[in-house]
Design a protein around this motif. Structure first.
Motif, PDB file in Angstrom:
ATOM      1  N   CYS A   1       0.848  -1.190   0.000  1.00  0.00           N
ATOM      2  CA  CYS A   1       0.000   0.000   0.000  1.00  0.00           C
ATOM      3  C   CYS A   1       0.883   1.240   0.000  1.00  0.00           C
TER       4      CYS A   1
ATOM      5  N   CYS B   1      -0.262   3.593   3.374  1.00  0.00           N
ATOM      6  CA  CYS B   1       0.160   3.311   4.756  1.00  0.00           C
ATOM      7  C   CYS B   1       1.353   2.377   4.847  1.00  0.00           C
TER       8      CYS B   1
ATOM      9  N   CYS C   1      -6.137  -1.995   0.168  1.00  0.00           N
ATOM     10  CA  CYS C   1      -5.464  -2.225   1.450  1.00  0.00           C
ATOM     11  C   CYS C   1      -6.476  -2.582   2.536  1.00  0.00           C
TER      12      CYS C   1
ATOM     13  N   GLN D   1      -5.845  -2.342   5.658  1.00  0.00           N
ATOM     14  CA  GLN D   1      -5.577  -1.499   6.821  1.00  0.00           C
ATOM     15  C   GLN D   1      -6.202  -0.111   6.689  1.00  0.00           C
ATOM     16  N   CYS D   2      -6.087   0.485   5.491  1.00  0.00           N
ATOM     17  CA  CYS D   2      -6.566   1.864   5.327  1.00  0.00           C
ATOM     18  C   CYS D   2      -7.556   2.006   4.168  1.00  0.00           C
TER      19      CYS D   2
HETATM   20 ZN   LIG Z   1      -2.948   1.022   3.455  1.00  0.00          ZN
END
Ligand SMILES: [Zn+2]
Length: 107
Positions: free
Chosen positions: A6, A9, A20, A22-23
């Motif tokens: 990514c 992040c 992603c 995560q984000c």
């Molecule tokens: Zn990310």
């Protein structure tokens, strides 16, 4: 082996992801991954699923990859008594009949 990274992040994914986890960014790029890891668990298959009846018995394992991520692979040419949880392994590709390709895990 290829994964994704990514650009928002910095999270690295394997298997590759378009977004992603995560984000939620879609700004990802392909990155090379180490073809090394450690065995998390394994089992030997004696009654193969459809399409794999001709290759039993075979041993499959879950590998925790260096840098994160897991894959399901075949322990290539290994005997159960030689396998330990946490053992370092190398991962490659192996072609089977019928244009099938598997992750081949080597001790
Ligand atoms: Zn990310």
């Amino acid at each position: 082996m290829a994964g994704t990274k990514c650009n928002s992040c910095g999270a690295v994914h394997f298997p590759p992801r378009a977004d992603c986890d995560q984000c939620m960014s879609s700004d990802v790029e392909w990155v090379d991954r180490e073809s090394k890891g450690k065995i998390v668990t394994y089992t030997t298959i004696h009654a193969g699923p459809t399409g794999f009846e001709d290759v039993v018995p075979y041993t499959i394992c879950v590998v925790e990859l260096e840098g994160g991520g897991r894959l399901l692979g075949w322990l290539d040419e290994a005997q159960e008594e030689d396998i330990d949880i946490g053992q370092d392994v190398d991962i490659g590709l192996k072609e089977l009949e019928g244009d099938r390709v598997i992750y081949a895990v080597r001790l």
